[in-house]
Motif scaffolding. Structure first.
Motif, PDB file in Angstrom:
ATOM      1  N   PRO A   1       0.807  -1.370   0.084  1.00  0.00           N
ATOM      2  CA  PRO A   1       0.440   0.374   0.118  1.00  0.00           C
ATOM      3  C   PRO A   1       1.206   1.207   0.257  1.00  0.00           C
ATOM      4  O   PRO A   1       2.043   1.274   0.696  1.00  0.00           O
ATOM      5  N   LEU A   2      -0.056   2.576  -1.257  1.00  0.00           N
ATOM      6  CA  LEU A   2       1.351   3.153  -1.111  1.00  0.00           C
ATOM      7  C   LEU A   2       0.072   4.557  -0.719  1.00  0.00           C
ATOM      8  O   LEU A   2      -0.758   4.595  -1.714  1.00  0.00           O
ATOM      9  N   ILE A   3       0.701   5.048  -0.067  1.00  0.00           N
ATOM     10  CA  ILE A   3      -0.032   6.858   0.450  1.00  0.00           C
ATOM     11  C   ILE A   3       0.671   8.005  -0.283  1.00  0.00           C
ATOM     12  O   ILE A   3       1.393   8.114   0.601  1.00  0.00           O
ATOM     13  N   LEU A   4      -0.231   8.804  -1.058  1.00  0.00           N
ATOM     14  CA  LEU A   4       0.294   9.640  -1.807  1.00  0.00           C
ATOM     15  C   LEU A   4      -0.070  11.442  -0.839  1.00  0.00           C
ATOM     16  O   LEU A   4      -1.898  11.093  -1.258  1.00  0.00           O
ATOM     17  N   CYS A   5       0.862  11.949  -0.460  1.00  0.00           N
ATOM     18  CA  CYS A   5      -0.321  13.240  -0.014  1.00  0.00           C
ATOM     19  C   CYS A   5       0.647  13.762  -0.330  1.00  0.00           C
ATOM     20  O   CYS A   5       1.449  14.901  -0.487  1.00  0.00           O
ATOM     21  N   SER A   6      -0.293  15.317  -1.141  1.00  0.00           N
ATOM     22  CA  SER A   6       0.177  15.986  -2.249  1.00  0.00           C
ATOM     23  C   SER A   6      -0.898  16.916  -2.716  1.00  0.00           C
ATOM     24  O   SER A   6      -2.325  16.398  -3.103  1.00  0.00           O
ATOM     25  N   ASP A   7      -0.396  17.906  -3.559  1.00  0.00           N
ATOM     26  CA  ASP A   7      -1.300  19.431  -3.543  1.00  0.00           C
ATOM     27  C   ASP A   7      -1.606  18.711  -5.285  1.00  0.00           C
ATOM     28  O   ASP A   7      -2.150  19.532  -6.008  1.00  0.00           O
ATOM     29  N   LEU A   8      -0.554  18.060  -5.622  1.00  0.00           N
ATOM     30  CA  LEU A   8      -0.452  17.727  -6.827  1.00  0.00           C
ATOM     31  C   LEU A   8      -0.762  19.489  -8.180  1.00  0.00           C
ATOM     32  O   LEU A   8      -1.004  19.140  -9.005  1.00  0.00           O
ATOM     33  N   LEU A   9       0.732  21.032  -7.609  1.00  0.00           N
ATOM     34  CA  LEU A   9       0.517  21.371  -7.789  1.00  0.00           C
ATOM     35  C   LEU A   9       1.328  20.958  -9.121  1.00  0.00           C
ATOM     36  O   LEU A   9       2.886  22.058  -8.462  1.00  0.00           O
ATOM     37  N   ASP A  10       1.486  20.172 -10.001  1.00  0.00           N
ATOM     38  CA  ASP A  10       2.366  19.896 -10.326  1.00  0.00           C
ATOM     39  C   ASP A  10       2.351  19.935 -12.115  1.00  0.00           C
ATOM     40  O   ASP A  10       1.421  19.306 -12.002  1.00  0.00           O
ATOM     41  N   PRO A  11       2.504  20.532 -13.058  1.00  0.00           N
ATOM     42  CA  PRO A  11       1.510  20.408 -14.394  1.00  0.00           C
ATOM     43  C   PRO A  11       1.962  19.169 -15.044  1.00  0.00           C
ATOM     44  O   PRO A  11       1.104  18.570 -16.006  1.00  0.00           O
ATOM     45  N   HIS A  12       2.861  18.437 -14.739  1.00  0.00           N
ATOM     46  CA  HIS A  12       3.231  16.923 -15.227  1.00  0.00           C
ATOM     47  C   HIS A  12       2.672  15.748 -14.257  1.00  0.00           C
ATOM     48  O   HIS A  12       3.202  14.588 -13.337  1.00  0.00           O
ATOM     49  N   TRP A  13       1.808  16.037 -12.994  1.00  0.00           N
ATOM     50  CA  TRP A  13       1.148  15.178 -11.420  1.00  0.00           C
ATOM     51  C   TRP A  13       1.186  13.791 -13.561  1.00  0.00           C
ATOM     52  O   TRP A  13       0.753  12.336 -11.973  1.00  0.00           O
ATOM     53  N   GLU A  14      -0.079  13.260 -14.331  1.00  0.00           N
ATOM     54  CA  GLU A  14       0.303  12.415 -14.665  1.00  0.00           C
ATOM     55  C   GLU A  14       1.548  11.442 -14.819  1.00  0.00           C
ATOM     56  O   GLU A  14       1.306  10.160 -14.861  1.00  0.00           O
ATOM     57  N   GLU A  15       2.381  12.238 -15.171  1.00  0.00           N
ATOM     58  CA  GLU A  15       3.276  10.792 -15.357  1.00  0.00           C
ATOM     59  C   GLU A  15       3.998  10.681 -13.934  1.00  0.00           C
ATOM     60  O   GLU A  15       4.069   9.455 -13.849  1.00  0.00           O
ATOM     61  N   ALA A  16       3.668  11.691 -13.210  1.00  0.00           N
ATOM     62  CA  ALA A  16       4.705  11.118 -11.628  1.00  0.00           C
ATOM     63  C   ALA A  16       3.683   9.991 -11.345  1.00  0.00           C
ATOM     64  O   ALA A  16       4.360   8.841 -10.709  1.00  0.00           O
ATOM     65  N   LEU A  17       2.399   9.826 -11.783  1.00  0.00           N
ATOM     66  CA  LEU A  17       1.797   8.884 -10.769  1.00  0.00           C
ATOM     67  C   LEU A  17       1.618   7.694 -11.983  1.00  0.00           C
ATOM     68  O   LEU A  17       1.633   6.779 -11.348  1.00  0.00           O
ATOM     69  N   ARG A  18       2.030   7.652 -12.972  1.00  0.00           N
ATOM     70  CA  ARG A  18       2.147   6.951 -13.923  1.00  0.00           C
ATOM     71  C   ARG A  18       3.581   5.633 -13.789  1.00  0.00           C
ATOM     72  O   ARG A  18       3.850   4.687 -13.393  1.00  0.00           O
ATOM     73  N   ALA A  19       4.795   7.022 -13.012  1.00  0.00           N
ATOM     74  CA  ALA A  19       6.026   6.083 -12.536  1.00  0.00           C
ATOM     75  C   ALA A  19       5.531   4.806 -11.668  1.00  0.00           C
ATOM     76  O   ALA A  19       5.800   4.170 -11.397  1.00  0.00           O
ATOM     77  N   LEU A  20       4.994   5.709 -10.208  1.00  0.00           N
ATOM     78  CA  LEU A  20       4.238   4.951  -9.450  1.00  0.00           C
ATOM     79  C   LEU A  20       3.536   3.882  -9.902  1.00  0.00           C
ATOM     80  O   LEU A  20       3.894   2.712  -8.935  1.00  0.00           O
TER      81      LEU A  20
END
Length: 296
Positions: free
Chosen positions: A182-201
């Protein structure tokens, strides 16, 4: 433990409530050593799982003699192994999280502390990683109730950093994380490349929960007049006139952005939970997260 010298992360009464919670997982995962959570491996717990034919070298103590009496063949009883998982807590401590009233990073610290405490109470292993450039830090796996003290101390010391790169941080974590669970990510996602970040995980078999943390000033801005807005991470500025039409457009874009994130997560099996820091964190954990099936 405290977020400052005088403000505790949680009162002892709330910790007692956390003791009664458990983190739910949607599928069995393989852990490291015996704990209190179901594993896809077969083990020697008290919960029956299946039979399989006896082969030479098997432990004869596992033979089901009642079944042998009926079928005159040897079968072994298999049981569900109960093993620990590694719970991965990822906290965005980039400059954009150092904002809001109530403060976004403070809220994220407390959410991570609650998740970690619940996991430690059920004998799972917990690791915490902060993401900001220049302020990234990691607490490597702690286990058991004794791990709550270093967990809380780590989160207490966690300061906001500068500009963050969510994509690089998530790619690095996906490459180096041991024992995906289980992975819990706490973020405001104020990064224009958030989709790429989630794909990486998502390239690793994590069971992901995204806690999308925004302050009430971002969700319901109360502005009127001319303003110069400063990007906390890039330093770029933009001048706006905040009138009713501008605020309505903002609300429309905000809602569309949140819906886009939710659709993205839903299509990838990620649990997406919107977080308004105006809601007391204790209430959020005991009501919203239980309602969403994150805790039971």
């Amino acid at each position: 433990m405290t977020t400052s010298s005088s403000q505790p992360l949680f009162e002892s009464a709330f910790l007692r409530k956390l003791d009664r919670l458990a983190l739910l997982t949607r599928r069995a995962m393989v852990g490291d050593i015996q704990g209190e959570r179901r594993s896809p491996r077969r083990g020697s717990s008290v919960e029956f799982a299946d039979f399989r034919p006896y082969v030479h070298g098997d432990d004869i103590r596992q033979i089901d003699w009642n079944l042998y009496a009926r079928m005159e063949r040897f079968f072994l009883k298999l049981f569900v192994a109960e093993e620990e998982l590694t719970i991965h807590l990822l906290v965005d401590n980039s400059a954009s999280m150092d904002w809001g009233d109530p403060h976004k990073l403070t809220y994220a610290r407390r959410l991570a502390a609650a998740f970690g405490y619940v996991a430690l109470s059920t004998l799972d292993r917990v690791t915490v990683t902060a993401f900001a450039a220049g302020a990234g830090a990691q607490l490597r796996g702690v286990r058991g109730k004794a791990g709550a003290l270093p967990l809380f101390a780590f989160l207490q010391r966690l300061n906001p950093g500068g500009a963050g790169n969510l994509v690089d941080a998530c790619k690095r974590y996906a490459r180096t994380a041991i024992n995906p669970g289980p992975l819990i990510l706490c973020s405001d996602l104020l990064d224009p490349h958030w989709e790429e970040a989630l794909r990486a995980l998502g390239s690793r078999p994590f069971e992901m929960t995204l806690l999308h943390i925004l302050a009430p000033q971002e969700l319901r801005p109360q502005l009127d007049g001319d303003f110069r807005l400063l990007d906390a991470e890039t330093g770029e500025t933009v001048e706006i006139t905040a009138d009713l039409e501008t605020l309505q457009r903002y609300q429309t874009h905000l809602r569309e952005w949140q819906e886009t994130i939710e659709r993205f997560c839903h299509g990838r099996g990620i649990t997406y939970v919107q977080v308004d820091t105006a809601q007391p964190v204790e209430e959020f954990i005991l009501t919203m997260l239980r309602r969403r099936g994150v805790f039971r």
